[in-house]
Design a protein around this motif. Sequence first.
Motif, mmCIF file in Angstrom:
data_model
loop_
_atom_site.group_PDB
_atom_site.id
_atom_site.type_symbol
_atom_site.label_atom_id
_atom_site.label_comp_id
_atom_site.label_asym_id
_atom_site.label_seq_id
_atom_site.Cartn_x
_atom_site.Cartn_y
_atom_site.Cartn_z
ATOM 1 N N ASP A 8 0.834 -1.198 0.000
ATOM 2 C CA ASP A 8 0.000 0.000 0.000
ATOM 3 C C ASP A 8 0.874 1.254 0.000
ATOM 4 O O ASP A 8 1.809 1.373 0.786
ATOM 5 N N ALA A 54 0.273 2.964 -5.312
ATOM 6 C CA ALA A 54 -0.479 1.713 -5.425
ATOM 7 C C ALA A 54 -1.979 1.970 -5.330
ATOM 8 O O ALA A 54 -2.764 1.363 -6.068
ATOM 9 N N ARG A 55 -2.395 2.868 -4.434
ATOM 10 C CA ARG A 55 -3.816 3.191 -4.323
ATOM 11 C C ARG A 55 -4.323 3.864 -5.591
ATOM 12 O O ARG A 55 -5.425 3.574 -6.058
ATOM 13 N N LEU A 72 -3.953 -4.825 -2.220
ATOM 14 C CA LEU A 72 -3.040 -4.018 -1.417
ATOM 15 C C LEU A 72 -2.819 -4.651 -0.047
ATOM 16 O O LEU A 72 -3.720 -5.260 0.519
#
Length: 145
Positions: free
Chosen positions: A109, A113-114, A126
Amino acid sequence: MLGVFGYVYPGKGHRQVVRAAAALRRSGVLASVRVLGGAAPGHDDEVDALVMSSRERGVPVEVTGRVPEADVVRLLRQVAVPVAAHRNVSASGSTNSWIAAGRRPLVRDSAYAREMAELRPGTTILFDDSSLVPTLAAALRDPDS
């Protein structure tokens, strides 16, 4: 088998994946790690340290070295659980390679990545440091996830 794709260098997440595999093995899950790649230039010592740490923890590890382009997709598809545990964005190519091979990698995370998960829903899972081991265990129980 857990898989990490790309160069081996500090912060890429290889050591964290080995520690997580050791925790899984202590709980009775026979996890191993395949490193699809070799040392980044100037980081040969990282591969040696990774292999030594793996042995000390009782985790089988295989380091393939450089993967020929023609073999990348086939080898990425052979891994049970793809993991991108990098601590920086430089490994985004690894994450995208997993996705391009039709895989749904576990990705550390981060803001990046989000953002990618929001842009491409369902392509990654994640995790953070506290959830890696249970997330790996769940993925090993259901590799199709």
